[in-house]
Design an enzyme around this catalytic site. Structure first.
Site, PDB file in Angstrom:
ATOM      1  N   CYS A   1       0.786  -1.319   0.012  1.00 31.27           N
ATOM      2  CA  CYS A   1       0.009   0.058  -0.128  1.00 31.27           C
ATOM      3  C   CYS A   1       1.042   1.302  -0.034  1.00 31.27           C
ATOM      4  CB  CYS A   1      -0.776  -0.207   1.281  1.00 31.27           C
ATOM      5  SG  CYS A   1      -1.817   1.533   1.635  1.00 31.27           S
TER       6      CYS A   1
ATOM      7  N   CYS B   1       0.662   3.230   3.168  1.00 31.09           N
ATOM      8  CA  CYS B   1       1.526   2.578   4.210  1.00 31.09           C
ATOM      9  C   CYS B   1       2.765   3.051   4.205  1.00 31.09           C
ATOM     10  CB  CYS B   1       1.301   0.987   4.391  1.00 31.09           C
ATOM     11  SG  CYS B   1      -0.362   0.682   5.157  1.00 31.09           S
TER      12      CYS B   1
ATOM     13  N   ASP C   1      -1.210  16.303  -0.719  1.00 33.86           N
ATOM     14  CA  ASP C   1      -1.609  15.524  -1.516  1.00 33.86           C
ATOM     15  C   ASP C   1      -0.733  16.156  -2.879  1.00 33.86           C
ATOM     16  OD1 ASP C   1      -4.453  14.045  -3.134  1.00 33.86           O
ATOM     17  OD2 ASP C   1      -2.895  14.773  -4.316  1.00 33.86           O
TER      18      ASP C   1
ATOM     19  N   HIS D   1      -3.704   0.425   8.548  1.00 33.52           N
ATOM     20  CA  HIS D   1      -4.188   0.136   7.380  1.00 33.52           C
ATOM     21  C   HIS D   1      -5.869  -0.402   7.312  1.00 33.52           C
ATOM     22  CE1 HIS D   1      -4.264  -0.628   3.034  1.00 33.52           C
ATOM     23  NE2 HIS D   1      -5.131  -1.659   3.327  1.00 33.52           N
TER      24      HIS D   1
ATOM     25  N   ASN E   1     -13.417   9.451  -0.939  1.00 35.43           N
ATOM     26  CA  ASN E   1     -13.911   8.483  -1.935  1.00 35.43           C
ATOM     27  C   ASN E   1     -13.784   6.965  -1.482  1.00 35.43           C
ATOM     28  OD1 ASN E   1     -13.927  10.990  -3.708  1.00 35.43           O
ATOM     29  ND2 ASN E   1     -11.670  10.799  -4.074  1.00 35.43           N
TER      30      ASN E   1
ATOM     31  N   GLY F   1     -15.062   6.841  -6.718  1.00 37.96           N
ATOM     32  CA  GLY F   1     -13.890   7.453  -7.058  1.00 37.96           C
ATOM     33  C   GLY F   1     -12.550   6.912  -6.400  1.00 37.96           C
TER      34      GLY F   1
ATOM     35  N   HIS G   1      -6.254   2.779   0.959  1.00 40.13           N
ATOM     36  CA  HIS G   1      -6.238   2.919   2.429  1.00 40.13           C
ATOM     37  C   HIS G   1      -6.852   4.115   2.660  1.00 40.13           C
ATOM     38  CE1 HIS G   1      -2.884   3.355   5.777  1.00 40.13           C
ATOM     39  NE2 HIS G   1      -3.875   4.325   6.020  1.00 40.13           N
TER      40      HIS G   1
ATOM     41  N   HIS H   1      -8.637   7.516   3.358  1.00 41.16           N
ATOM     42  CA  HIS H   1      -8.104   8.837   3.361  1.00 41.16           C
ATOM     43  C   HIS H   1      -9.255   9.936   3.299  1.00 41.16           C
ATOM     44  CE1 HIS H   1      -8.034   7.578  -0.799  1.00 41.16           C
ATOM     45  NE2 HIS H   1      -8.140   8.660  -1.061  1.00 41.16           N
TER      46      HIS H   1
ATOM     47  N   HIS I   1      -9.728  13.432   1.958  1.00 43.51           N
ATOM     48  CA  HIS I   1      -9.054  14.979   1.058  1.00 43.51           C
ATOM     49  C   HIS I   1      -9.692  16.043   2.107  1.00 43.51           C
ATOM     50  CE1 HIS I   1      -8.102  12.856  -2.657  1.00 43.51           C
ATOM     51  NE2 HIS I   1      -8.972  12.097  -2.249  1.00 43.51           N
TER      52      HIS I   1
HETATM   53  P1  5GP Z   1      -8.611   8.660  -4.162  1.00 39.55           P
HETATM   54  O1  5GP Z   1      -9.016   8.954  -5.544  1.00 39.55           O
HETATM   55  O2  5GP Z   1      -8.107   7.416  -3.907  1.00 39.55           O
HETATM   56  O3  5GP Z   1      -9.331   9.519  -3.331  1.00 39.55           O
HETATM   57  O4  5GP Z   1      -7.084   9.809  -4.189  1.00 39.55           O
HETATM   58  C1  5GP Z   1      -5.926   9.289  -3.959  1.00 39.55           C
HETATM   59  C2  5GP Z   1      -5.317  10.598  -3.975  1.00 39.55           C
HETATM   60  O5  5GP Z   1      -3.738  10.271  -3.489  1.00 39.55           O
HETATM   61  C3  5GP Z   1      -4.994  11.637  -5.177  1.00 39.55           C
HETATM   62  O6  5GP Z   1      -5.501  12.825  -5.037  1.00 39.55           O
HETATM   63  C4  5GP Z   1      -3.617  11.632  -5.172  1.00 39.55           C
HETATM   64  O7  5GP Z   1      -3.031  12.704  -5.857  1.00 39.55           O
HETATM   65  C5  5GP Z   1      -2.806  11.268  -4.034  1.00 39.55           C
HETATM   66  N1  5GP Z   1      -1.662  10.497  -4.000  1.00 39.55           N
HETATM   67  C6  5GP Z   1      -1.367   9.306  -4.956  1.00 39.55           C
HETATM   68  N2  5GP Z   1      -0.164   8.837  -4.582  1.00 39.55           N
HETATM   69  C7  5GP Z   1       0.568   9.661  -3.917  1.00 39.55           C
HETATM   70  C8  5GP Z   1       1.752   9.869  -3.361  1.00 39.55           C
HETATM   71  O8  5GP Z   1       2.773   9.130  -3.531  1.00 39.55           O
HETATM   72  N3  5GP Z   1       2.287  11.008  -2.571  1.00 39.55           N
HETATM   73  C9  5GP Z   1       1.107  11.930  -2.258  1.00 39.55           C
HETATM   74  N4  5GP Z   1       1.473  12.867  -1.685  1.00 39.55           N
HETATM   75  N5  5GP Z   1      -0.128  11.828  -2.804  1.00 39.55           N
HETATM   76  C10 5GP Z   1      -0.688  10.810  -3.355  1.00 39.55           C
HETATM   77 ZN    ZN Z   2      -1.981   1.195   3.886  1.00 40.51          ZN
END
Ligand code: 5GP
Ligand code: ZN
Length: 119
Positions: free
Chosen positions: A7, A10, A33, A49, A93, A99, A104, A106, A108
């Site tokens: 992950c 993680c 982000d 996780h 999301n 989306g 993991h 999260h 926003h």
């Molecule tokens: P999701 O669509 O799963 O809600 O959004 C995942 C978010 O994680 C996206 O906004 C993407 O820009 C962010 N993200 C993905 N990989 C990384 C990373 O390696 N580092 C950081 N800081 N953000 C990430």
């Molecule tokens: Zn994780």
């Protein structure tokens, strides 16, 4: 599973993938982000996780409550203007149709002067 070696979030918690940290305690991690939609855009995650919000149960009540209480404080710390002129948006999301790309859980947290890139 409290840690998933495959992950990316993680790995960010462990420092194996670098991130711009916003906050950390024993249970919660927050970082910017990598692809921000808004002038302020950071992610809040549990260190444990949990794949998504669909997996939470009564054992997570304290964690989720602490995350929610922390979110407005971090939003101000990161540059969101105060309510009501300023404010912020929290999005979690969940699943393919929600989306979700990183599995993991999260949140926003987005804010700052408009227009935003998205949303
Ligand atoms: P999701 O669509 O799963 O809600 O959004 C995942 C978010 O994680 C996206 O906004 C993407 O820009 C962010 N993200 C993905 N990989 C990384 C990373 O390696 N580092 C950081 N800081 N953000 C990430
Ligand atoms: Zn994780």
């Amino acid at each position: 599973m409290s840690h998933d070696p495959n992950c990316i979030f993680c790995k960010i918690i462990e420092g194996k993938i670098p991130s711009r940290k916003v906050y950390e305690d024993d249970d919660i991690f927050a970082f910017h982000d990598i692809n921000p939609w808004a002038p302020v855009h950071f992610l809040m995650i549990p260190k444990k996780h949990i794949a998504s919000l669909a997996q939470v149960d009564g054992t997570h009540t304290d964690l989720l409550g602490r995350m929610m209480v922390l979110a407005p404080k971090l939003a101000l710390q990161e540059g969101c203007r105060p309510y009501p002129e300023g404010g912020f948006r929290i999005v979690s999301n969940t699943g393919a149709e929600g989306g979700q790309e990183v599995h993991h859980m999260h949140w926003h947290v987005m804010g700052g002067p408009r227009p935003w890139l998205r949303g």
